[in-house]
Design an enzyme around this catalytic site. Structure first.
Site, mmCIF file in Angstrom:
data_model
loop_
_atom_site.group_PDB
_atom_site.id
_atom_site.type_symbol
_atom_site.label_atom_id
_atom_site.label_comp_id
_atom_site.label_asym_id
_atom_site.label_seq_id
_atom_site.Cartn_x
_atom_site.Cartn_y
_atom_site.Cartn_z
ATOM 1 N N GLY A 93 0.723 -1.339 -0.080
ATOM 2 C CA GLY A 93 0.032 -0.056 -0.010
ATOM 3 C C GLY A 93 0.922 1.193 -0.017
ATOM 4 O O GLY A 93 1.777 1.275 0.609
ATOM 5 N N ARG A 128 1.072 -4.881 -5.577
ATOM 6 C CA ARG A 128 1.312 -6.082 -4.989
ATOM 7 C C ARG A 128 1.474 -7.151 -6.006
ATOM 8 O O ARG A 128 0.862 -7.355 -6.803
ATOM 9 C CB ARG A 128 -0.220 -6.304 -4.203
ATOM 10 N N THR A 183 4.139 2.206 5.622
ATOM 11 C CA THR A 183 2.759 2.039 5.527
ATOM 12 C C THR A 183 1.963 3.001 6.719
ATOM 13 O O THR A 183 2.601 3.117 7.567
ATOM 14 C CB THR A 183 2.572 0.703 6.079
ATOM 15 N N ASP A 238 2.220 -0.717 11.759
ATOM 16 C CA ASP A 238 2.015 -2.233 12.191
ATOM 17 C C ASP A 238 3.148 -3.110 12.332
ATOM 18 O O ASP A 238 3.175 -4.281 12.506
ATOM 19 C CB ASP A 238 0.935 -2.886 11.565
ATOM 20 N N ARG A 293 -5.476 -2.135 8.838
ATOM 21 C CA ARG A 293 -5.532 -3.565 8.645
ATOM 22 C C ARG A 293 -5.635 -4.554 10.126
ATOM 23 O O ARG A 293 -6.637 -4.193 10.672
ATOM 24 C CB ARG A 293 -4.075 -4.089 8.245
HETATM 25 P P1 ADP Z 1 2.976 -4.310 2.591
HETATM 26 O O1 ADP Z 1 4.357 -4.423 2.366
HETATM 27 O O2 ADP Z 1 2.306 -2.893 2.602
HETATM 28 O O3 ADP Z 1 2.505 -5.276 3.752
HETATM 29 P P2 ADP Z 1 1.823 -6.457 0.956
HETATM 30 O O4 ADP Z 1 1.530 -7.261 2.068
HETATM 31 O O5 ADP Z 1 0.719 -6.615 0.003
HETATM 32 O O6 ADP Z 1 2.083 -5.004 1.352
HETATM 33 O O7 ADP Z 1 2.901 -6.988 0.406
HETATM 34 C C1 ADP Z 1 3.546 -6.423 -0.997
HETATM 35 C C2 ADP Z 1 4.461 -7.403 -1.727
HETATM 36 O O8 ADP Z 1 5.573 -8.003 -1.050
HETATM 37 C C3 ADP Z 1 3.525 -8.692 -1.980
HETATM 38 O O9 ADP Z 1 2.708 -8.049 -3.205
HETATM 39 C C4 ADP Z 1 4.499 -9.547 -2.532
HETATM 40 O O10 ADP Z 1 5.142 -9.076 -3.902
HETATM 41 C C5 ADP Z 1 5.716 -9.435 -1.500
HETATM 42 N N1 ADP Z 1 5.367 -10.429 -0.424
HETATM 43 C C6 ADP Z 1 4.681 -10.575 0.562
HETATM 44 N N2 ADP Z 1 4.722 -11.590 1.548
HETATM 45 C C7 ADP Z 1 5.861 -12.214 0.766
HETATM 46 C C8 ADP Z 1 6.480 -13.521 1.164
HETATM 47 N N3 ADP Z 1 6.353 -14.046 2.235
HETATM 48 N N4 ADP Z 1 7.409 -13.788 0.245
HETATM 49 C C9 ADP Z 1 7.841 -13.084 -0.816
HETATM 50 N N5 ADP Z 1 7.212 -11.998 -1.225
HETATM 51 C C10 ADP Z 1 6.325 -11.516 -0.279
HETATM 52 O O1 F6P Z 2 -1.765 -1.327 4.544
HETATM 53 C C1 F6P Z 2 -2.214 -0.170 4.158
HETATM 54 C C2 F6P Z 2 -3.680 -0.194 4.015
HETATM 55 O O2 F6P Z 2 -4.330 0.720 3.549
HETATM 56 C C3 F6P Z 2 -4.628 -0.842 5.136
HETATM 57 O O3 F6P Z 2 -4.884 0.181 6.099
HETATM 58 C C4 F6P Z 2 -5.936 -1.486 4.387
HETATM 59 O O4 F6P Z 2 -6.452 -2.462 5.012
HETATM 60 C C5 F6P Z 2 -5.358 -1.847 2.955
HETATM 61 O O5 F6P Z 2 -3.875 -1.305 2.882
HETATM 62 C C6 F6P Z 2 -6.089 -1.495 1.890
HETATM 63 O O6 F6P Z 2 -5.491 -1.975 0.631
HETATM 64 P P1 F6P Z 2 -6.027 -2.015 -0.863
HETATM 65 O O7 F6P Z 2 -5.038 -0.739 -1.345
HETATM 66 O O8 F6P Z 2 -5.425 -3.065 -1.422
HETATM 67 O O9 F6P Z 2 -7.455 -1.538 -0.869
#
Ligand code: ADP
Ligand code: F6P
Length: 320
Positions: free
Chosen positions: A11, A72, A126, A130, A172
């Site tokens: 995000g 993502r 973010t 968190d 989240r």
């Molecule tokens: P954030 O970094 O904001 O928590 P996401 O959870 O969507 O956002 O993770 C962002 C990206 O990081 C994912 O789309 C994926 O490409 C990568 N990612 C997440 N988890 C894993 C994992 N266990 N192993 C490798 N890449 C990961």
């Molecule tokens: O991680 C940031 C965040 O804005 C969360 O607070 C929320 O749950 C999520 O991303 C929303 O994700 P998306 O952009 O996929 O709707």
């Protein structure tokens, strides 16, 4: 190290641009070259990289979102996807990678380092706040200020009509946006995922407020705790008040970053670039006691986040 790359992932968060800008300008001052990767890990796999100079980050410090775009990318969760990314980095002669993102992006760093021992540094970006190892993440302060702005406006109209309002905020699985904006915005209740809430206690507090002449309660509801419409119905059955619900949504994630987020971005970026001067493995940077710290990514990810119960206690007392 001569050549590094930077990307934003997951995000978007206000302050990411300030972090990109600081990375580019500081790295250049240290005789390094910087490549910007578009659309996070997806861009790394597809090879959408561009060389950045001081001018390419001009006029960005005050902008929300991310000039590098974000994505993502499920493919990066696979070894094959990460192999493609590794080949791209090698082809460009890049020796270190800065990832600005949240815990998912950090898991990406960890896997990538485990696979190829490729030096990486994570900058916490973010709005959710968190990540356990750092007191603040980029974007959190701006998001809270966005919520405060909304609370002020919503309060005007609610109090004019003697209505209460449930305001749903993001986060989240983390209640920090609700907690911090609740305290700073004088909300009457904050419902967060970390603390189970009792509908009877909430309703009794609202009834007590009405007796005191306080009708327009603001209830901050962190996403995922419960359904706002159902909560409204439950309260209206027990408390003689008309309630409206507002889901703030993406408004929280946009807009010009605050001073706190810009400053954190600059300090984290400088630390991240400096880490590449030694072979540090896969690290993440953050803030503790107003000092910029760094830590191994695996260690950071293994830490359990501690919700600030004392702050929550204060919030509850001040809401009366
Ligand atoms: P954030 O970094 O904001 O928590 P996401 O959870 O969507 O956002 O993770 C962002 C990206 O990081 C994912 O789309 C994926 O490409 C990568 N990612 C997440 N988890 C894993 C994992 N266990 N192993 C490798 N890449 C990961
Ligand atoms: O991680 C940031 C965040 O804005 C969360 O607070 C929320 O749950 C999520 O991303 C929303 O994700 P998306 O952009 O996929 O709707």
């Amino acid at each position: 190290m001569r050549r590094i790359a930077v990307l934003t992932s997951g995000g978007d968060a206000p302050g990411m641009n300030a972090a990109i800008r600081a990375t580019v300008r500081y790295a250049i001052s240290q005789a390094m070259e910087v490549y910007g990767v578009e659309r996070g890990y997806e861009g790394l796999i597809r090879g959408t990289l561009k060389k950045m100079d001081s001018r390419s980050v001009s006029d960005t410090i005050h902008r929300g979102g991310t000039i590098l775009k974000t994505a993502r990318c499920p493919e990066f969760n696979t070894k094959e996807g990460r192999e493609k990314a590794y080949e791209v980095l090698r082809a460009y002669g890049i020796e270190g990678l800065i990832v600005i993102g949240g815990d998912g992006s950090y898991r990406g760093i960890k896997d990538f380092y485990d696979d190829f021992k490729f030096p990486c540094v994570g900058i916490p970006g973010t709005i959710d706040n968190d990540l356990a190892y750092t007191e603040y993440t980029l974007g959190f302060d701006t998001a809270v200020n966005n919520v405060l702005d909304a609370i002020n406006k919503i309060r005007d109209t609610m109090s004019s009509h003697d209505r209460a309002c449930i305001i749903e905020v993001m986060g989240r699985h983390c209640g920090d946006i609700a907690l911090y904006s609740g305290i700073a915005g004088g909300a009457e209740a904050m419902l967060v995922p970390e603390i189970p809430f009792d509908i009877d206690v909430l309703c009794n507090n609202m009834k007590r407020n009405i007796i005191k002449g306080k009708v327009s309660d603001i209830i901050l509801l962190a996403e995922g705790v419960c359904d706002a419409a159902e909560l409204k119905e439950q309260i209206e059955q027990k408390v003689p008040v008309s309630i409206r619900t507002v889901k703030l949504g993406y408004i929280q994630r946009g807009g010009t970053p605050t001073m706190a987020d810009r400053l954190l971005a600059a300090r984290c970026a400088v630390k991240a670039v400096d880490l590449f001067k030694k072979d540090n493995g896969a690290r993440v940077v953050g803030i503790q006691d107003n000092k910029i710290i760094d830590m191994d990514v695996a260690e950071a990810l293994s830490m359990e986040r501690v919700f600030d119960k004392e702050l929550y206690r204060i919030a509850t007392l001040l809401a009366q």
